[in-house]
Design a protein around this motif. Structure first.
Motif: not given
Length: 258
Positions: A22-47
């Motif tokens: 949710s924060a990643a989406k808010a950061f992108v909406r506000n002009g940021a570049n983001v790198v998100v890290v998660g345990r699950n590779p499928e969630n990474c692809l979706v994100a």
């Protein structure tokens, strides 16, 4: 919100689901570049698909020493900068044996602290070392919980979790003091009880919705924290460090009904 985070490149540890996503989406909406890290590779692809071209996702275990460092290096390589770290990764250790002290197993204690505290120390260390190596300031935002300082023993007696979330505050204030002169800011976000954060019963639901009476009395949702995260990662909070912002629907100031 306007574009509060333009030209900011931010790493979110635990950023592919829930609060972090949710924060990643808010950061992108506000002009940021983001790198998100998660345990699950499928969630990474979706994100990555959902967040678009200004985002990258990386699979990794936050309790491994190299994970945060690899994500920060990816951020620098892809976006040319690293400006902020938001550490969300953590969670309940109940399945490992966390619980009331008389039932708490040593494995439950160790795993819960690893999940919520060791992982955070490692990501913060990687961020601090990178900021210092680049000779620049930066921002760190860490995740605590109201249960770290405002317990509710009948429904939420997971003592290793409460210890870890309390320690996040002490750790964050301590490093905030040490690195303020280098213009590195460290703050803490403490949410109330969130929807889906524990196994609910009718009793616990009545308790939570009476203890968090704002907005009709309810559980928190990930989007409730988005505004606070954007503010604390942005230049609007450039004179703020070592602080705990509690977003809890009134939990800390209200008597819940059993």
């Amino acid at each position: 919100m306007e574009n509060w985070l333009v030209n900011k490149s931010i790493v979110i540890i635990g950023g592919t689901t829930g609060l972090g996503f949710s924060a990643a989406k808010a950061f992108v909406r506000n002009g940021a570049n983001v790198v998100v890290v998660g345990r699950n590779p499928e969630n990474c692809l979706v994100a990555e698909l959902h967040l678009g071209h200004t985002a990258r996702a990386k699979a990794g275990d936050a309790t491994h020493p190299q994970t945060a460092l690899d994500a920060i290096q990816l951020c620098i390589r892809e976006f040319g900068s690293f400006d902020g770290l938001y550490h969300v990764a953590g969670g309940s250790g109940e399945k490992f044996g966390d619980g009331p002290l008389h039932d708490l197993s040593l494995e439950g204690w160790n795993k819960t602290l690893d999940l919520n505290l060791t992982s955070l120390m490692l990501s913060n260390q990687a961020a601090i070392r990178t900021f210092m190596g680049m000779n620049k300031g930066g921002t760190i935002l860490n995740m605590s919980s109201v249960l770290g300082f405002s317990p509710a023993s009948r429904h939420f007696a997971n003592h290793a979790y409460a210890t870890a979330k309390s320690a996040v505050i002490g750790f964050s204030k301590s490093i905030a003091a040490s690195y303020a002169s280098k213009n590195i800011r460290v703050n803490v976000l403490s949410p109330g009880i969130l929807q889906g954060s524990e196994d609910t019963t009718d009793q616990s639901e009545k308790f939570v919705t009476s203890k968090q009476p704002l907005d009709g009395g309810r559980y928190g949702t990930p989007t409730d924290l988005d505004g606070a995260t954007v503010y604390l990662m942005s230049e609007y909070s450039k004179f703020t460090t070592g602080q705990v912002l509690t977003v809890d629907g009134g939990w800390d100031i209200t008597d819940g009904q059993f």
